[in-house]
Design an enzyme around this catalytic site. Sequence first.
Site, PDB file in Angstrom:
ATOM      1  CD  GLU B  29      -6.772  -8.492 -16.197  1.00  0.00           C
ATOM      2  OE1 GLU B  29      -6.021  -7.780 -15.514  1.00  0.00           O
ATOM      3  OE2 GLU B  29      -7.443  -9.433 -15.712  1.00  0.00           O
ATOM      4  CD  GLU B  60      -7.266 -11.232 -12.970  1.00  0.00           C
ATOM      5  OE1 GLU B  60      -8.452 -11.270 -12.592  1.00  0.00           O
ATOM      6  OE2 GLU B  60      -6.664 -10.163 -13.179  1.00  0.00           O
ATOM      7  CD  GLN B  82      -2.732  -4.974 -15.775  1.00  0.00           C
ATOM      8  OE1 GLN B  82      -3.325  -4.320 -14.940  1.00  0.00           O
ATOM      9  NE2 GLN B  82      -3.035  -4.930 -17.055  1.00  0.00           N
ATOM     10  CG  PHE B  83       0.984  -6.567 -10.896  1.00  0.00           C
ATOM     11  CD1 PHE B  83       2.197  -6.123 -10.371  1.00  0.00           C
ATOM     12  CD2 PHE B  83       0.252  -5.691 -11.695  1.00  0.00           C
ATOM     13  CE1 PHE B  83       2.666  -4.842 -10.634  1.00  0.00           C
ATOM     14  CE2 PHE B  83       0.725  -4.412 -11.960  1.00  0.00           C
ATOM     15  CZ  PHE B  83       1.937  -3.981 -11.433  1.00  0.00           C
ATOM     16  CB  ALA B  84       2.807 -12.855  -9.860  1.00  0.00           C
ATOM     17  CG  ASP B  85       0.774  -9.408  -6.378  1.00  0.00           C
ATOM     18  OD1 ASP B  85       1.120  -9.314  -5.204  1.00  0.00           O
ATOM     19  OD2 ASP B  85       1.543  -9.127  -7.327  1.00  0.00           O
ATOM     20  CG  PHE B  86      -3.919  -9.266  -9.969  1.00  0.00           C
ATOM     21  CD1 PHE B  86      -4.098  -8.825  -8.661  1.00  0.00           C
ATOM     22  CD2 PHE B  86      -3.388  -8.382 -10.889  1.00  0.00           C
ATOM     23  CE1 PHE B  86      -3.775  -7.529  -8.277  1.00  0.00           C
ATOM     24  CE2 PHE B  86      -3.058  -7.076 -10.525  1.00  0.00           C
ATOM     25  CZ  PHE B  86      -3.250  -6.645  -9.215  1.00  0.00           C
ATOM     26  CB  ILE B  87      -1.727 -15.964 -10.249  1.00  0.00           C
ATOM     27  CG1 ILE B  87      -1.801 -17.182 -11.164  1.00  0.00           C
ATOM     28  CG2 ILE B  87      -1.134 -16.308  -8.891  1.00  0.00           C
ATOM     29  CD1 ILE B  87      -0.432 -17.731 -11.561  1.00  0.00           C
ATOM     30  CG  HIS B 127       0.641  -4.002  -7.420  1.00  0.00           C
ATOM     31  ND1 HIS B 127      -0.357  -3.653  -6.545  1.00  0.00           N
ATOM     32  CD2 HIS B 127       0.111  -3.859  -8.662  1.00  0.00           C
ATOM     33  CE1 HIS B 127      -1.442  -3.291  -7.231  1.00  0.00           C
ATOM     34  NE2 HIS B 127      -1.187  -3.407  -8.512  1.00  0.00           N
TER      35      HIS B 127
HETATM   36  C1  LIG Z   1      -8.166  -8.918 -10.189  1.00  0.00           C
HETATM   37  C2  LIG Z   1      -7.320  -7.841 -10.725  1.00  0.00           C
HETATM   38  N1  LIG Z   1      -6.858  -7.929 -11.976  1.00  0.00           N
HETATM   39  C3  LIG Z   1      -6.090  -6.954 -12.495  1.00  0.00           C
HETATM   40  C4  LIG Z   1      -5.756  -5.848 -11.774  1.00  0.00           C
HETATM   41  C5  LIG Z   1      -4.846  -4.757 -12.367  1.00  0.00           C
HETATM   42  N2  LIG Z   1      -5.615  -3.534 -12.548  1.00  0.00           N
HETATM   43  C6  LIG Z   1      -5.606  -2.565 -11.626  1.00  0.00           C
HETATM   44  S1  LIG Z   1      -6.665  -1.339 -12.002  1.00  0.00           S
HETATM   45  C7  LIG Z   1      -7.120  -2.068 -13.450  1.00  0.00           C
HETATM   46  C8  LIG Z   1      -8.167  -1.423 -14.299  1.00  0.00           C
HETATM   47  C9  LIG Z   1      -9.443  -1.246 -13.517  1.00  0.00           C
HETATM   48  O1  LIG Z   1     -10.471  -0.738 -14.296  1.00  0.00           O
HETATM   49  P1  LIG Z   1     -11.830  -0.304 -13.624  1.00  0.00           P
HETATM   50  O2  LIG Z   1     -12.370  -1.391 -12.778  1.00  0.00           O
HETATM   51  O3  LIG Z   1     -12.720   0.214 -14.689  1.00  0.00           O
HETATM   52  O4  LIG Z   1     -11.431   0.853 -12.610  1.00  0.00           O
HETATM   53  P2  LIG Z   1     -10.744   2.241 -12.976  1.00  0.00           P
HETATM   54  O5  LIG Z   1      -9.274   2.041 -13.009  1.00  0.00           O
HETATM   55  O6  LIG Z   1     -11.277   2.690 -14.275  1.00  0.00           O
HETATM   56  O7  LIG Z   1     -11.127   3.137 -11.856  1.00  0.00           O
HETATM   57  C10 LIG Z   1      -6.444  -3.274 -13.618  1.00  0.00           C
HETATM   58  C11 LIG Z   1      -6.603  -4.163 -14.758  1.00  0.00           C
HETATM   59  C12 LIG Z   1      -6.238  -5.803 -10.455  1.00  0.00           C
HETATM   60  N3  LIG Z   1      -5.957  -4.793  -9.644  1.00  0.00           N
HETATM   61  N4  LIG Z   1      -7.017  -6.787  -9.966  1.00  0.00           N
END
Ligand SMILES: Cc1ncc(C[n+]2csc(CCOP(=O)(O)OP(=O)(O)O)c2C)c(N)n1
Lengths: 324, 324, 322, 322
Positions: B29, B60, B82-87, B127
């Site tokens: 991502e 993921e 993006q963060f290990a937490d999401f693994i 995070h």
């Molecule tokens: C499962 C997961 N993967 C990656 C992330 C990291 N992350 C946090 S916000 C974000 C973008 C989110 O986009 P969207 O759903 O459109 O919401 P917006 O930020 O636009 O409100 C990402 C990739 C996360 N929080 N959760």
Amino acid sequence: MAVLTYIEAIRQAMWEEMKRDEHVFILGEDVGRYGGAFKATQSLYQEFGPDRVIDTPISESAIVGAAIGAALMGMRPVAEMQFADFISCAFDQIVNFAAKSYYRWGAKVPLVIRAPSGGGVHGGPFHSQNPEGWFFHVPGLKVVAPSTPRDAKGLLKAAIRDDNPVIYFEHKLLYRRIKEEVDEGDYIVPLGRADIKREGKDLTVLTYGAMLHASIEAAQKVADEGIDAQVVDLRTLLPLDWEIIQECVKKTNRVLIVHEDTKTGGIGAELAATIADQTFEFLDAPIRRVASLDTPVPYSPPLEEYFLPNPKKIAAAMRDLARY
Amino acid sequence: MAVLTYIEAIRQAMWEEMKRDEHVFILGEDVGRYGGAFKATQSLYQEFGPDRVIDTPISESAIVGAAIGAALMGMRPVAEMQFADFISCAFDQIVNFAAKSYYRWGAKVPLVIRAPSGGGVHGGPFHSQNPEGWFFHVPGLKVVAPSTPRDAKGLLKAAIRDDNPVIYFEHKLLYRRIKEEVDEGDYIVPLGRADIKREGKDLTVLTYGAMLHASIEAAQKVADEGIDAQVVDLRTLLPLDWEIIQECVKKTNRVLIVHEDTKTGGIGAELAATIADQTFEFLDAPIRRVASLDTPVPYSPPLEEYFLPNPKKIAAAMRDLARY
Amino acid sequence: MSLDRKKMLDMYYHLRLTRALEDRVRILYRQGKIPGGVYLSTGQEAISVGLTHALEPEDVIAISYRDLGALLTRGMAPASVFAQYLGKITSPTRGKDGSLHIGDLKLGIICPVSILADNIPVAAGIALAMKLMGKKNISVALFGEGASNRGDFHEGLNLASVKKLPVLYVCINNQFAYSTPLSTTMAIKDVATRAAGYNIPGQVLDGNDIFAVHSAVAEAAKRARQGEGPTLLECKTMRMTGHSEHDNANYIPKNLLEQWKKKDPILIMEKHLTEAKVLTKRLKEEITSRIAKGIEEGIKAAEEAPLPKGEEAEKDVYAPSS
Amino acid sequence: MSLDRKKMLDMYYHLRLTRALEDRVRILYRQGKIPGGVYLSTGQEAISVGLTHALEPEDVIAISYRDLGALLTRGMAPASVFAQYLGKITSPTRGKDGSLHIGDLKLGIICPVSILADNIPVAAGIALAMKLMGKKNISVALFGEGASNRGDFHEGLNLASVKKLPVLYVCINNQFAYSTPLSTTMAIKDVATRAAGYNIPGQVLDGNDIFAVHSAVAEAAKRARQGEGPTLLECKTMRMTGHSEHDNANYIPKNLLEQWKKKDPILIMEKHLTEAKVLTKRLKEEITSRIAKGIEEGIKAAEEAPLPKGEEAEKDVYAPSS
Ligand SMILES: Cc1ncc(C[n+]2csc(CCOP(=O)(O)OP(=O)(O)O)c2C)c(N)n1
Ligand SMILES: Cc1ncc(C[n+]2csc(CCOP(=O)(O)OP(=O)(O)O)c2C)c(N)n1
Ligand SMILES: [Mg+2]
Ligand SMILES: [Mg+2]
């Protein structure tokens, strides 16, 4: 008192809890009219109807996620994984949503996830796993693994009444192989308490699940040779019952840990590490572990047999330890 | 030789490997034009183009699943969480598909998953996690956790060239805080080899990741008091380098394990259990562990500080151990 | 539209309060007072405010991490929000969590987790509970267009639709997921299209028009309450800030932002309220100063509150069993 | 249809071989010779056979656990399949795995895992690799309608569609997921409807008509090869057996099975081939006996092969690094 198999005891626990508390309900794949892949929920649909015994789509993450949502509202869902192996699909909801909820914002998640685990039935790599090690490493969860019908019933009832997310591993090998007299009444086996299933003075075996039976068998084998093994059924894996464990260590000074989960990073490691740390001076021998190989669970019978612990391997370890 | 930060070293490893082997590509991502949340892949998109530095949807499980598919075809994907937490969202693909592939049908899955892990940056419960303990308990995976720029580069290159699925935990606290001279040339640090980062004779600290630095700092503190600690950087967590570990135990007879992951069921448990089993007679004191609390990672600075190990807590444990 | 004057002014107040509070958070962040990350909703506040006003008080909202408007509309005090950012013991999570990871069962708000889309099956479960308990309430999950690419979106909508659960799925399509524009993460233009896969209504609406949000939500909520199942509402809007406050968002074309600036939800609402003679200049000034006062009081309370003691970290991993 | 005689007879052969081999497996199971579970494809064989015949040899198929037809069409020997069930060292997994968890990269077949839908993102990755390596080949993932409810279905189709990857998603809708009929697991009638959420073509076809399968796959494969992206093909069929051989499937209405029995894919194909004068009685007999012979040889070889030695369990957890 009636003689119940392990799976009947599990079913009875759900039945009684659903009678007792209308907030208790069941969800999972094929748990409804069909009664579940192993028939653990058999007759519950007929008794309690489709609102309380809910067939879900194949979507473990949604099963657990929805159970979390319902639990937050005060319901007490019992979610079934068709096989414990598929709990990996719900891993995120369990470790991130359910386990951290109370800590983060004080919201209780009284959720039980039942998961048929374990090998010995030639289920191969995806129908035999023992995933308890992962969840043991998740603060906020409780992890239960009964080995007898009586405990299975009492622990499941306790799990349903507990206000925390509980993963309840039921060993599929025991479902119909193990039976005993079980109280029909309303009793619970409290979470967090181990149980000495065999008294002995020479060494202590710490074990749970199917390996309890293998360990008892091994203890009987070596008894003839003059080795008197105490066998402790941990029953709840998280939190562990350190009190009983320490007592046993102090009594026997020798410890053998037996589990069916793979060895490296299994629960046995924490047991050994903590015991060695806290009761170092009481140990007359290194703490030994008998566990499955560090491999996936192989399918073919000779491979699976080689992979799994069994009474013979356990007895050998007992002899070694007693001789040390 | 240029001075590189930890994250620059990681970036250089990817750059060099992509130059060397056209099968290497990156997916994740925001890894493309944006260069990743931490900028680890910065400039790679510009150099190698959108085919080899692929921005994915937030999914993921698909990131890892697709990486597995590509790896089966002989590509060498480097997937970023993006963060290990999401693994946790990709858990199933990792433990069931990737880890078991070679064992089951001999198909190699040369896949690297980079995962920024660890706390100390007030990232809160989602995070800051250190998920290595779960993967350490999965036969078929390799798990790497570098602590210095030199190792970060050499281990990532080795991971990319390895024919097994490797989870590469990079500690986000180190990204820009740690720098050193790093070879520009093509070198690897082989997987499975620990490294003695500080020689000492009184006790051995086994550690990795950010805690290597905290442990070195602690060793310096207690050095003035006459305690001479050896500090071992495990570097690869699965498989562990038992050879070096045993040598150190035999040399110092006292062992302290330090990790940032939560204590119960962490890697430290296996280290302690195996060392106590295999080198029981060499131990002059119980093996001690310093690790994070068994809780989620709290957000507020005083809470996080209390939660995490630090040089002060490590030094205290060193003193205790040296005195035992 | 059948909203009375008081309701409209309430909505306006919460809309303005949300904007003002976040503007203040931005300052706190720039002052280096916030230890963690800050993710704001500037430009898209009408959605969570309008939505919450269209619900019954006992309906439950599983917010995402930019939905301050829902929290404030439900009565969360500004002081609590500031305390949360500052990690104070007075925060709704007692310092355990940061950013907008705030929930309160009494207010009917589920505390979000960072993991995107996790709240989608959770909201289905809340709706299931409503149904099982015989309540006429519904649940709502809020999420971004980026989150709609996760598996839990699919599993949650599928479960909710086949069980006809009383839940609304509200997608905030603000064009970007962190640095990634919608076009590189899905092959469709409207997330609402996905409703077809679940045989539920999918509706696109202008997320910057608070009245459009209100009426669409009210309508969908009615359907849900009548047992007609879930609806997928897609609110088009624009993220007018960086993904987080440390992101300068230079990947967003300037002119795109300028276009959207003209459609600012506060502007739109004010125009409407002025035309309808609901909002006078004096009233607006009154509201502005009431908000400013509330915020300054909130900041003050939060700044003066103590940080938690370290030992608190160890507590409350488990709920005591009742 | 532009299939030549030889091709049609090949397809017929593989269709019959699949049925016959599974009939034999059923016997083995009832004899108690198979240590693990047995999941058969009786009644739905036309899909994996027709599909495989419509592909190029270097296209890669990520099969599911009932897709014996694909394995046999690609040349997997009956002896290997029997050995797999029996857990012999000569099995494609050397006894490490059972049931149809068989794969062979040289045959372009990915070994399935039990976890449903996992192969969907994996197939996207295979297609991605094809694209990156500049090959004109495609990948295919096979899965049941039940599996289409899992998150990985969504994530995989979304990724494949937005990247326009050369992959076919073939859903085998056999009406049931274990005991659960489609109507209780999704609110739609056709899984193909879900294609709309990814802006890709979705097509429903008769999975019991091998020629229909062949031509739809050929068409979709062509599109994929031309860079036009994925297609979702839904093959309607019926699971004519229990979920596994220990399941008596008494939850399936008898008359439903009787209806479908008339549409047996072998019957349909034979009718067609006879009408087209491709299949004569003599030829049919020849094929029958050739198949019977192959199967008996296979069984014999598999039964005579040794079981693996226990120590083998310890080996090959890791690939030696090259
Ligand atoms: C499962 C997961 N993967 C990656 C992330 C990291 N992350 C946090 S916000 C974000 C973008 C989110 O986009 P969207 O759903 O459109 O919401 P917006 O930020 O636009 O409100 C990402 C990739 C996360 N929080 N959760
Ligand atoms: C993730 C996951 N959950 C549950 C199962 C158990 N299971 C095996 S097959 C099956 C039914 C599958 O139905 P469908 O996808 O329609 O395929 P079919 O059996 O009809 O071919 C289930 C629930 C599984 N293998 N994987
Ligand atoms: Mg967005
Ligand atoms: Mg099916």
